[in-house]
Design a protein around this motif. Sequence first.
Motif, short mmCIF file in Angstrom:
data_model
loop_
_atom_site.label_atom_id
_atom_site.label_comp_id
_atom_site.label_asym_id
_atom_site.label_seq_id
_atom_site.Cartn_x
_atom_site.Cartn_y
_atom_site.Cartn_z
N ARG A 175 3.91 14.62 -0.92
CA ARG A 175 4.84 13.52 -0.63
C ARG A 175 4.08 12.21 -0.73
O ARG A 175 2.92 12.13 -0.37
CB ARG A 175 5.37 13.71 0.80
N GLY A 176 4.74 11.19 -1.21
CA GLY A 176 4.16 9.86 -1.25
C GLY A 176 5.19 8.81 -0.90
O GLY A 176 6.38 9.01 -1.15
N PHE A 177 4.74 7.71 -0.31
CA PHE A 177 5.64 6.60 0.00
C PHE A 177 4.81 5.37 0.36
O PHE A 177 3.61 5.45 0.57
CB PHE A 177 6.64 6.95 1.11
N HIS A 178 5.49 4.24 0.40
CA HIS A 178 4.84 2.99 0.79
C HIS A 178 4.60 3.01 2.30
O HIS A 178 5.54 3.21 3.07
CB HIS A 178 5.70 1.78 0.45
N VAL A 179 3.37 2.77 2.69
CA VAL A 179 3.05 2.68 4.11
C VAL A 179 3.06 1.23 4.58
O VAL A 179 3.11 0.96 5.78
CB VAL A 179 1.71 3.36 4.45
N TYR A 180 3.01 0.32 3.62
CA TYR A 180 3.16 -1.11 3.93
C TYR A 180 3.69 -1.81 2.67
O TYR A 180 3.21 -1.57 1.57
CB TYR A 180 1.83 -1.78 4.33
N ASP A 181 4.67 -2.68 2.86
CA ASP A 181 5.22 -3.46 1.75
C ASP A 181 5.63 -4.83 2.27
O ASP A 181 6.50 -4.93 3.14
CB ASP A 181 6.42 -2.73 1.14
N ALA A 182 5.02 -5.87 1.78
CA ALA A 182 5.33 -7.24 2.22
C ALA A 182 6.77 -7.63 1.90
O ALA A 182 7.28 -8.59 2.46
CB ALA A 182 4.36 -8.24 1.58
N PHE A 186 0.86 -1.19 0.00
CA PHE A 186 0.00 0.00 0.00
C PHE A 186 0.88 1.23 0.00
O PHE A 186 1.88 1.30 0.73
CB PHE A 186 -0.90 0.03 1.24
N SER A 187 0.50 2.19 -0.83
CA SER A 187 1.18 3.49 -0.89
C SER A 187 0.16 4.57 -0.57
O SER A 187 -1.02 4.42 -0.86
CB SER A 187 1.74 3.74 -2.28
#
Length: 143
Positions: free
Chosen positions: A91-98, A80-81
């Motif tokens: 600003r944007g970034f991954h808030v969850y990455d498996a 999830f980004s």
Amino acid sequence: MIKHSLLPVIASSLLLKATVSEPNCFLAKYAVYVVNNLLPNSPPLQVHCLSKDDDLGYHNLTQNAEYRFAFCEKPLVTMFSCSFQWNGNARGFHVYDAHWRNNRCVHNGVCYYAVKSDGFYFANDYPPKNLKFLCDWNPNSKC
């Protein structure tokens, strides 16, 4: 007769609603929190979160407002980004990455992000006990 035939439809609708709002996971369940900890009387924080499969829409958070979503992890697939806009900053970034080797959300399945005027803070518990600085508003810095 009609009453009895509607019962399975109503029951399955309630089950589907419960599954969508609070997923029952076979493996790991996670919750992401985004909280507007910006200055009083500042413009709202706009948040837009999505995954490959789900666009969670745009949310305008006033001061101290919280946006939360939960999901079941698909190992090595789920990501999830979120993008954030406030007062001319974006600003944007991954808030969850498996794929994260040391997943910052593992403890209790919580990913808590507090957004402040100087940047983004993280905790892996709710309510947060110890927020740690994650990154600033500069889109070139790493989160």
